[in-house]
Design a protein around this motif. Sequence first.
Motif, PDB file in Angstrom:
ATOM      1  N   CYS A  23      48.516  68.780  34.101  1.00  0.00           N
ATOM      2  CA  CYS A  23      48.787  67.529  33.385  1.00  0.00           C
ATOM      3  C   CYS A  23      50.179  67.072  33.813  1.00  0.00           C
ATOM      4  O   CYS A  23      51.132  67.847  33.790  1.00  0.00           O
ATOM      5  CB  CYS A  23      48.737  67.763  31.875  1.00  0.00           C
ATOM      6  N   CYS A  26      52.659  67.144  30.398  1.00  0.00           N
ATOM      7  CA  CYS A  26      53.075  68.384  29.726  1.00  0.00           C
ATOM      8  C   CYS A  26      52.971  69.611  30.636  1.00  0.00           C
ATOM      9  O   CYS A  26      53.366  70.699  30.244  1.00  0.00           O
ATOM     10  CB  CYS A  26      52.267  68.611  28.451  1.00  0.00           C
ATOM     11  N   CYS A  60      46.123  65.639  30.456  1.00  0.00           N
ATOM     12  CA  CYS A  60      45.248  66.450  29.607  1.00  0.00           C
ATOM     13  C   CYS A  60      44.776  65.589  28.438  1.00  0.00           C
ATOM     14  O   CYS A  60      45.327  64.517  28.165  1.00  0.00           O
ATOM     15  CB  CYS A  60      45.980  67.710  29.116  1.00  0.00           C
ATOM     16  N   CYS A  63      47.672  64.741  25.834  1.00  0.00           N
ATOM     17  CA  CYS A  63      48.658  63.743  26.274  1.00  0.00           C
ATOM     18  C   CYS A  63      48.024  62.365  26.377  1.00  0.00           C
ATOM     19  O   CYS A  63      48.617  61.369  25.973  1.00  0.00           O
ATOM     20  CB  CYS A  63      49.269  64.158  27.608  1.00  0.00           C
TER      21      CYS A  63
HETATM   22 ZN   LIG Z   1      49.358  67.139  28.802  1.00  0.00          ZN
END
Ligand SMILES: [Zn+2]
Length: 110
Positions: A23, A26, A60, A63
């Motif tokens: 991701c 993050c 992801c 997020c």
């Molecule tokens: Zn993420």
Amino acid sequence: MSFRRKLSAEIQQQVRIRANFLCEFCHASKQWQYVQFTIDHLLPIAQGGTDSLDNLALACFHCNRRKTDQTNAIDPKTEQSVSLFNPRRDRWNEHFIWSIDGLIIHPRLN
Ligand SMILES: [Zn+2]
């Protein structure tokens, strides 16, 4: 109602490889997520964003759900509108840092 275009399989794979299957917000690994990662339009199509690689980021589920179609948010300290992190424009290490135990991402304070 917004119309969602389907990105080509080739573009999707280019985004995943460029992100190293992490991701881009993050740095969670796709390998350990039970919900499939999505490809985010950094500038939403409805705001003039395109399907070009410069406007796409691997995200992801968590997020992507938090970012939705926002590009800015209110900084709770200054109450000013600020740009959200953009992995095409911003360097992750300049904005975030992992906690020593590797469980929490903290903002870097200027
Ligand atoms: Zn993420």
